[in-house]
Enzyme design. Structure first.
Site, PDB file in Angstrom:
ATOM      1  N   CYS A 328       0.863  -1.197   0.000  1.00 27.89           N
ATOM      2  CA  CYS A 328       0.000   0.000   0.000  1.00 27.89           C
ATOM      3  C   CYS A 328       0.886   1.228   0.000  1.00 27.89           C
ATOM      4  CB  CYS A 328      -0.821   0.061   1.277  1.00 27.89           C
ATOM      5  SG  CYS A 328      -2.083  -1.166   1.346  1.00 27.89           S
ATOM      6  N   ILE A 329       0.419   2.258  -0.620  1.00 31.07           N
ATOM      7  CA  ILE A 329       1.201   3.500  -0.657  1.00 31.07           C
ATOM      8  C   ILE A 329       0.269   4.679  -0.418  1.00 31.07           C
ATOM      9  CG2 ILE A 329       1.059   3.635  -3.194  1.00 31.07           C
ATOM     10  CD1 ILE A 329       3.986   4.716  -3.102  1.00 31.07           C
ATOM     11  N   LEU A 330       0.761   5.657   0.324  1.00 34.50           N
ATOM     12  CA  LEU A 330      -0.087   6.802   0.666  1.00 34.50           C
ATOM     13  C   LEU A 330       0.743   8.055   0.870  1.00 34.50           C
ATOM     14  CD1 LEU A 330      -2.886   7.964   1.902  1.00 34.50           C
ATOM     15  CD2 LEU A 330      -1.815   7.478   4.085  1.00 34.50           C
ATOM     16  N   THR A 331       0.272   9.144   0.287  1.00 31.30           N
ATOM     17  CA  THR A 331       0.755  10.471   0.678  1.00 31.30           C
ATOM     18  C   THR A 331      -0.396  11.090   1.454  1.00 31.30           C
ATOM     19  OG1 THR A 331       1.973  10.691  -1.398  1.00 31.30           O
ATOM     20  CG2 THR A 331       1.632  12.692  -0.151  1.00 31.30           C
ATOM     21  N   GLU A 362       1.357  -3.867  -5.585  1.00 30.38           N
ATOM     22  CA  GLU A 362       0.267  -4.841  -5.438  1.00 30.38           C
ATOM     23  C   GLU A 362      -0.994  -4.337  -6.136  1.00 30.38           C
ATOM     24  OE1 GLU A 362       0.025  -6.512  -1.351  1.00 30.38           O
ATOM     25  OE2 GLU A 362      -2.097  -6.046  -1.553  1.00 30.38           O
TER      26      GLU A 362
HETATM   27  N1  ACO Z   1      -5.680  14.191  -9.916  1.00 27.61           N
HETATM   28  C1  ACO Z   1      -4.944  14.086 -11.018  1.00 27.61           C
HETATM   29  N2  ACO Z   1      -3.651  13.693 -11.045  1.00 27.61           N
HETATM   30  C2  ACO Z   1      -3.100  13.371  -9.877  1.00 27.61           C
HETATM   31  C3  ACO Z   1      -3.813  13.455  -8.664  1.00 27.61           C
HETATM   32  C4  ACO Z   1      -5.166  13.896  -8.720  1.00 27.61           C
HETATM   33  N3  ACO Z   1      -5.895  14.040  -7.611  1.00 27.61           N
HETATM   34  N4  ACO Z   1      -2.986  13.083  -7.662  1.00 27.61           N
HETATM   35  C5  ACO Z   1      -1.803  12.766  -8.222  1.00 27.61           C
HETATM   36  N5  ACO Z   1      -1.879  12.938  -9.560  1.00 27.61           N
HETATM   37  C6  ACO Z   1      -0.814  12.736 -10.546  1.00 27.61           C
HETATM   38  C7  ACO Z   1       0.097  13.923 -10.513  1.00 27.61           C
HETATM   39  O1  ACO Z   1      -0.299  14.891 -11.435  1.00 27.61           O
HETATM   40  C8  ACO Z   1       1.433  13.326 -10.846  1.00 27.61           C
HETATM   41  O2  ACO Z   1       1.611  13.174 -12.218  1.00 27.61           O
HETATM   42  P1  ACO Z   1       2.475  14.239 -13.077  1.00 27.61           P
HETATM   43  O3  ACO Z   1       3.699  14.533 -12.293  1.00 27.61           O
HETATM   44  O4  ACO Z   1       2.717  13.488 -14.329  1.00 27.61           O
HETATM   45  O5  ACO Z   1       1.587  15.416 -13.204  1.00 27.61           O
HETATM   46  C9  ACO Z   1       1.357  11.928 -10.269  1.00 27.61           C
HETATM   47  O6  ACO Z   1      -0.023  11.634 -10.133  1.00 27.61           O
HETATM   48  C10 ACO Z   1       2.059  11.800  -8.960  1.00 27.61           C
HETATM   49  O7  ACO Z   1       1.840  12.938  -8.199  1.00 27.61           O
HETATM   50  P2  ACO Z   1       2.543  13.125  -6.795  1.00 27.61           P
HETATM   51  O8  ACO Z   1       2.345  14.532  -6.344  1.00 27.61           O
HETATM   52  O9  ACO Z   1       3.938  12.615  -6.847  1.00 27.61           O
HETATM   53  O10 ACO Z   1       1.684  12.106  -5.927  1.00 27.61           O
HETATM   54  P3  ACO Z   1       0.961  12.351  -4.539  1.00 27.61           P
HETATM   55  O11 ACO Z   1       1.937  12.805  -3.497  1.00 27.61           O
HETATM   56  O12 ACO Z   1      -0.244  13.162  -4.723  1.00 27.61           O
HETATM   57  O13 ACO Z   1       0.602  10.845  -4.169  1.00 27.61           O
HETATM   58  C11 ACO Z   1      -0.817   8.960  -4.176  1.00 27.61           C
HETATM   59  C12 ACO Z   1      -0.036   9.966  -5.042  1.00 27.61           C
HETATM   60  C13 ACO Z   1       0.150   8.254  -3.224  1.00 27.61           C
HETATM   61  C14 ACO Z   1      -1.470   7.918  -5.063  1.00 27.61           C
HETATM   62  C15 ACO Z   1      -1.886   9.780  -3.391  1.00 27.61           C
HETATM   63  O14 ACO Z   1      -2.818  10.298  -4.289  1.00 27.61           O
HETATM   64  C16 ACO Z   1      -2.605   8.990  -2.334  1.00 27.61           C
HETATM   65  O15 ACO Z   1      -2.077   8.755  -1.261  1.00 27.61           O
HETATM   66  N6  ACO Z   1      -3.844   8.600  -2.627  1.00 27.61           N
HETATM   67  C17 ACO Z   1      -4.679   7.884  -1.677  1.00 27.61           C
HETATM   68  C18 ACO Z   1      -4.186   6.477  -1.443  1.00 27.61           C
HETATM   69  C19 ACO Z   1      -4.001   5.726  -2.740  1.00 27.61           C
HETATM   70  O16 ACO Z   1      -4.867   5.722  -3.599  1.00 27.61           O
HETATM   71  N7  ACO Z   1      -2.844   5.054  -2.859  1.00 27.61           N
HETATM   72  C20 ACO Z   1      -2.516   4.211  -3.990  1.00 27.61           C
HETATM   73  C21 ACO Z   1      -3.206   2.913  -3.846  1.00 27.61           C
HETATM   74  S1  ACO Z   1      -2.545   1.666  -4.893  1.00 27.61           S
HETATM   75  C22 ACO Z   1      -1.477   0.815  -3.879  1.00 27.61           C
HETATM   76  O17 ACO Z   1      -1.494   1.030  -2.718  1.00 27.61           O
HETATM   77  C23 ACO Z   1      -0.499  -0.155  -4.464  1.00 27.61           C
END
Ligand code: ACO
Ligand code: ZN
Length: 472
Positions: A328-331, A362
């Site tokens: 799992c990954i989360l910001t 995963e």
């Molecule tokens: N809408 C559109 N694009 C987005 C969004 C959004 N809300 N959030 C991130 N992105 C895009 C960004 O534009 C970026 O792409 P680019 O650089 O080509 O423009 C890319 O995704 C990564 O952006 P970051 O700023 O590095 O990512 P962020 O710190 O926002 O973290 C994450 C991404 C971890 C997926 C975050 O949105 C999050 O924690 N979400 C909730 C939990 C989740 O869904 N985790 C992934 C589950 S899958 C797994 O766990 C294996």
């Protein structure tokens, strides 16, 4: 009468544009508080994080649709037959696109699928092709491998016992296993607001915090040990006892203000469980399991004089039969969209490089997970292709395996990314990658924006062979 299972247009609190002002929604629940009726609605074509409680004045009752006879209505607790359909993240992303999304992000392509946007197709067909790279499947490089030095073990976080944890369930896979949750209780957000350090955050999804915490407006979480309490007073009392100023475990990386701590789910059980509970507030497609023993947690922090503040994390199985390098990954929301997600992903691949393996996240990925991985994979692969030098005046050559070895990205993900970017062409009997000057320029501009990067020299870590250790 508006009851659970009915559908009708509901005025959304986030208004993307006129036509989507009243999207179709389903009533998941209703409650009466102080004589006021409220409805919990799920917008049919939008991600669940937009679900919300609304007052009757936001329901267009004249267009009410009753549940169809053969349609199962949501059940109260323990039901597995709730009237649920998979949410379609695309709509919310379209929505956010209108608000703030960069042009290119399209989550529509499935991993391993064809995944070409019409836009990318026309671009590459019409684009000025400048750089062609031949894909050569013949030779393989030795895997990138190196060992690092430092590793210490640390004690469990001094957290006091927590209120009742939900019963343990067998783990399927991952620290949170893939969820197809049909239970109406867990489909409804149960926490109003959390306070974590200097941030107040609105949760996105259900997380199994103790029921007594779900009735209060703000739950306070110690930002260092992640213990949760019901009031600011309790938090202040806790802070006088809690000595932590950073996550438990070993600090395995530090560059400037960014650090990574490695936490063993067995040694730091309380912290790991609290981290999973917190993460579940923002992860929909995973069900939380309490057995954290098989996992390592990599927590990224940002330092200031008050301590090492949690920004995000990823979990990783100690032994993964499927070679997953992230479970799992989360910001955390206050830090999102600033590049930290990609930094976490980059770090996870750096660990895989140290292990001499390829890895993959995963499945299933969330909508935002897929966007972030796609973006990371694209940039990482393009970076290699753009920097390939011609040999003896010939066009540069690289194999897919070489790309995998250089990046630790799994072969399927490399191939799906190349397809998604529409870079692979079949020419005179072989596959070639063709890069237009335009895509090189776009890539260079995107890389210039990626200010924070992982510096492998700052990683002090030796991979452990958990299979040999007998126990985790
Ligand atoms: N809408 C559109 N694009 C987005 C969004 C959004 N809300 N959030 C991130 N992105 C895009 C960004 O534009 C970026 O792409 P680019 O650089 O080509 O423009 C890319 O995704 C990564 O952006 P970051 O700023 O590095 O990512 P962020 O710190 O926002 O973290 C994450 C991404 C971890 C997926 C975050 O949105 C999050 O924690 N979400 C909730 C939990 C989740 O869904 N985790 C992934 C589950 S899958 C797994 O766990 C294996
Ligand atoms: Zn604490």
């Amino acid at each position: 009468m508006v009851v659970e299972g009915c559908r009708l247009p509901v005025k959304m609190s986030i208004l993307p544009n006129e036509e989507e002002e009243w999207p179709l929604a389903e009533i998941l629940s209703r409650k009466e508080e102080k004589g006021k009726l409220e409805f919990y609605v799920h917008y049919i074509d939008f991600n669940k994080r937009l679900d919300e409680w609304v007052l009757p004045d936001r329901l267009r009752v004249e267009e009410l649709q009753f549940p169809k006879k053969d349609q199962k209505t949501p059940q109260k607790q323990n039901s597995s037959a709730a009237n649920s359909r998979p949410t379609t993240p695309d709509r919310e992303l379209q929505l956010s696109k209108k608000l703030s999304l960069p042009e290119q992000s399209s989550p529509a392509a499935k991993l391993g699928g064809q995944g070409q946007t019409p836009q990318s197709q026309t671009k590459s067909n019409a684009g000025r092709k400048r750089k062609a790279i031949f894909l050569d499947e013949k030779q393989d490089l030795p895997p990138a491998y190196c060992n690092s030095l430092l590793s210490q073990d640390s004690q469990d976080a001094p957290a006091t016992p927590q209120p009742s944890a939900p019963p343990q369930q067998p783990r399927q896979t991952g620290s949170m296993s893939s969820s197809h949750d049909e239970n109406i209780i867990t489909r409804i957000k149960n926490m109003e607001t959390i306070e974590l350090g200097k941030y107040r955050i609105k949760p996105w999804y259900f997380s199994p915090y103790p029921p007594e915490l779900t009735t209060i407006s703000i739950v306070y979480i110690c930002e260092f040990c992640l213990k949760y309490v019901k009031s600011r007073k309790c938090l202040e009392r806790h802070r006088t006892k809690c000595t932590l100023r950073h996550p438990p475990g070993n600090e395995i990386y530090r560059k400037s203000t960014i650090s990574f701590f490695e936490i063993d789910g067995r040694k730091n059980k309380m912290y790991s469980q609290n981290l999973c509970l917190l993460a579940k507030l923002f992860l929909d497609h995973k069900t939380l399991y309490y057995d954290t023993d098989p996992f390592l947690f990599y927590v990224m922090t940002e330092y200031d004089i008050k301590g090492f503040h949690i920004v995000g994390f990823f979990s990783k199985e100690k032994e993964s039969t499927e070679d997953y390098n992230v479970a799992c990954i989360l910001t955390l929301p206050p830090y999102q969209r600033k590049g930290y997600g990609k930094l976490l992903i980059e770090f996870s691949y750096e660990l895989s490089k140290f292990e001499g393996k390829t890895g993959s996240p995963e499945k299933p990925l969330s909508d935002l997970g897929l966007l972030s991985y796609r973006s990371y994979w694209s940039q990482t692969i393009l970076e290699i292709l753009v920097n390939l030098k011609p040999e003896n005046g010939e066009r540069p050559q690289i194999t897919i395996n070489e790309i995998c070895e250089l990046t630790s990205i799994r072969k399927e993900d490399v191939i799906s990314t190349l397809q998604h970017l529409n870079l692979i062409n079949y020419y005179k009997g072989q596959y070639i990658i063709t890069l237009s000057q335009e895509s090189i320029d776009t890539h260079n501009r995107a890389m210039a924006k990626r200010k924070i990067r992982i510096d492998a020299k700052c990683l002090h870590w030796t991979p452990k062979d958990w299979a040999k250790r007998g126990k985790w």
